[in-house]
Design a protein around this motif. Structure first.
Motif, short mmCIF file in Angstrom:
data_model
loop_
_atom_site.label_atom_id
_atom_site.label_comp_id
_atom_site.label_asym_id
_atom_site.label_seq_id
_atom_site.Cartn_x
_atom_site.Cartn_y
_atom_site.Cartn_z
N TRP A 12 -34.43 -65.66 27.38
CA TRP A 12 -33.95 -66.76 26.53
C TRP A 12 -33.54 -66.15 25.19
O TRP A 12 -34.26 -65.31 24.63
N THR A 13 -32.40 -66.57 24.69
CA THR A 13 -31.80 -65.94 23.53
C THR A 13 -31.66 -66.93 22.38
O THR A 13 -31.27 -68.08 22.58
N TYR A 14 -31.97 -66.44 21.18
CA TYR A 14 -31.94 -67.27 19.97
C TYR A 14 -31.06 -66.60 18.92
O TYR A 14 -31.01 -65.37 18.82
N ASN A 15 -30.39 -67.41 18.11
CA ASN A 15 -29.60 -66.83 17.03
C ASN A 15 -30.50 -66.54 15.83
O ASN A 15 -31.72 -66.71 15.89
N LEU A 16 -29.91 -66.11 14.72
CA LEU A 16 -30.70 -65.64 13.58
C LEU A 16 -31.35 -66.77 12.80
O LEU A 16 -32.14 -66.52 11.90
N THR A 17 -31.02 -68.01 13.13
CA THR A 17 -31.71 -69.14 12.51
C THR A 17 -32.80 -69.70 13.41
O THR A 17 -33.46 -70.68 13.06
N ASN A 67 -32.77 -54.65 12.60
CA ASN A 67 -31.53 -55.40 12.44
C ASN A 67 -31.01 -55.77 13.82
O ASN A 67 -31.01 -54.95 14.74
N THR A 68 -30.59 -57.01 13.98
CA THR A 68 -30.11 -57.48 15.27
C THR A 68 -29.16 -58.64 15.07
O THR A 68 -29.17 -59.30 14.02
N LYS A 69 -28.32 -58.90 16.06
CA LYS A 69 -27.42 -60.06 16.00
C LYS A 69 -28.06 -61.29 16.64
O LYS A 69 -27.58 -62.41 16.46
N ARG A 70 -29.12 -61.08 17.40
CA ARG A 70 -29.79 -62.19 18.08
C ARG A 70 -31.19 -61.73 18.48
O ARG A 70 -31.49 -60.54 18.48
N HIS A 71 -32.03 -62.69 18.82
CA HIS A 71 -33.37 -62.37 19.30
C HIS A 71 -33.51 -62.84 20.74
O HIS A 71 -33.24 -64.01 21.04
N THR A 72 -33.91 -61.95 21.62
CA THR A 72 -33.99 -62.26 23.04
C THR A 72 -35.41 -62.03 23.55
O THR A 72 -35.98 -60.95 23.35
N CYS A 73 -35.96 -63.04 24.19
CA CYS A 73 -37.29 -62.90 24.79
C CYS A 73 -37.21 -61.92 25.96
O CYS A 73 -36.36 -62.07 26.84
#
Length: 440
Positions: free
Chosen positions: A118-123, A107-113
């Protein structure tokens, strides 16, 4: 892959054999081991006009929940956004291609490389680029850089009956149409009336082509021959009521057996057929027969249900075992079988215990699955050197593809090959055979 990229693959790749039979009762052995064919499959099937199984809604119940899975050779992240919507995107950063997510689920609020953050939201949208504007007026991205041009590569997602599917093809038919009448009815029967929950996972790497497993689950002919347990303990026998049903284009099939009051009499009539086979051991007993005494909880007498959906999804009910099997190709000569075992939210402790007992039927060490992986390994080793030759799929008759009211058939396997051949855009199937073909 862009349209241009696909054209390049199709132009540069040639397949130098002719499919032997128009009714797909012959299958060229090259399709099980040829590297070029496997590369074509990744493009024309897994990134083509199909709905790939991605997981279950109940596996990501809360916003921020995610899990990873595979579509062909591409790892995909499936996640639930804050508004409850489900999204799927490739697990590869738009910057330099690094894998972003390492955990199988979480579970996370965002995905970060982890490489350049570089950071991505859940979409899957790019929301943050460190030093995008540089520092002290130096460095940074050029004025033409737009974050919206660098989102993660997304799949189109659709759900049905708690199952999550994704596709790369915007022109593919709607999910319900792709699944077909029998798949829809059986998904409703198995999963629609109760809320499923995961009770366990198993993974097995089989040294065989992914399509051999597709043949296996569409092949009730082998069930009471390869699996001594089947015939000895009456799980599925050729004498049972049942059969196979296929959807309109035959790519998805449902084979099933149904309990009857006179099954013991019908099974006795099989004695002559099994006298020389050694697969029916009438005096064999279970030291602990409790696993075989679990009552069927749907009260409709279906003993087995094997629902096979193109290209890589199998939903099975064997006795009281409910399992979802997903095929994850690992090159032309190996496949990972990922099994998700299901219970239901309203199960009593006794029902859950019984389901865990029944799990011993299906899986790498299961009483009726242990032999499948070994059989497929033997096939893979046997066909790899037989270029220019083909298998024979004639049991149940040749010619027209049709449903049956019996289990001694290979017709539904031919349905798989018919659709496979269409998507792979091979030259038209012919009649080039040296062996004599009998009448239906």
């Amino acid at each position: 892959m862009s349209t241009t990229d696909r054209r390049t693959v199709e132009t540069e790749t040639r397949v130098d054999f002719v499919w032997p039979a128009k009714d797909f009762s012959r299958v060229p052995y090259e399709v099980f081991s040829d590297e070029k064919i496997f590369e074509l499959e990744l493009d024309r099937i897994f990134r083509g006009p199909v709905w790939n199984y991605l997981g279950l809604e109940c596996e990501i119940p809360n916003w921020g929940d995610y899990q990873t899975t595979w579509v062909g050779n591409i790892q995909v992240v499936v996640t639930r956004a804050k508004d409850g919507s489900i999204h799927a995107f490739e697990n590869s950063c738009a910057h330099r291609g690094a894998r972003i997510v390492d955990n199988v689920r979480g579970n996370t609020k965002r995905h970060t490389c982890p490489y350049h953050l570089w950071t991505y939201n859940l979409t899957g949208e790019l929301t943050g680029v460190p030093f995008e504007k540089g520092h002290n007026g130096k460095g940074g991205m050029p004025p033409c850089f737009e974050k919206g041009d660098h989102n993660l590569k997304a799949l189109r997602v659709a759900t049905h009956g708690g199952l999550v599917f994704g596709t790369y093809d915007n022109a593919v038919e709607p999910l319900e149409q792709f699944l077909g009448e029998h798949s829809l009815s059986q998904i409703e029967r198995l999963l629609g009336k109760r809320k499923p929950k995961v009770i366990g996972y198993l993974r097995q790497k089989i040294p065989a082509n992914w399509k051999l497993y597709n043949e296996n689950v569409r092949d009730p002919y082998h069930a009471s021959l390869l699996h001594m347990f089947h015939i000895t303990f009456g799980i599925q026998t050729p004498a049972m009521a049942g059969g196979i049903k296929m959807d309109g284009d035959a790519k998805n099939s449902w084979n099933h057996s149904i309990l009857s009051e006179d099954d013991h009499l019908k099974r006795s009539a099989l004695s002559d057929d099994y006298d020389e086979l050694g697969k029916w051991q009438k005096d064999l007993k279970m030291h602990d027969p409790s696993m075989l005494e679990v009552p069927l909880d749907l009260n409709d007498n279906y003993k087995t249900t094997i629902l096979s959906m193109f290209p890589t999804l199998i939903i099975g009910q064997v006795d009281n075992t409910y399992a979802i099997r997903q095929l994850r190709p690992k090159g032309p000569n190996a496949v990972e079988l990922h099994i998700t075992y299901l219970g239901f939210e309203d199960d009593t402790p006794e029902q859950l215990h019984n389901r865990m007992l029944s799990v011993n039927l299906i899986g790498p060490g299961g009483y009726i699955s242990l032999e499948d992986g070994e059989a497929l390994r033997r096939v893979q080793e046997g066909v790899v050197s037989r270029r220019g030759e083909h298998s024979v799929l004639a049991m149940g008759g040749i010619g027209e593809l049709r449903d049956t009211d019996h289990l001694i058939q290979e017709i539904s396997i031919r349905g798989f090959w018919k659709h496979y051949h269409k998507l792979m855009k091979f030259p038209e199937a012919g009649q080039q055979q040296n062996d004599k073909r009998g009448a239906q």
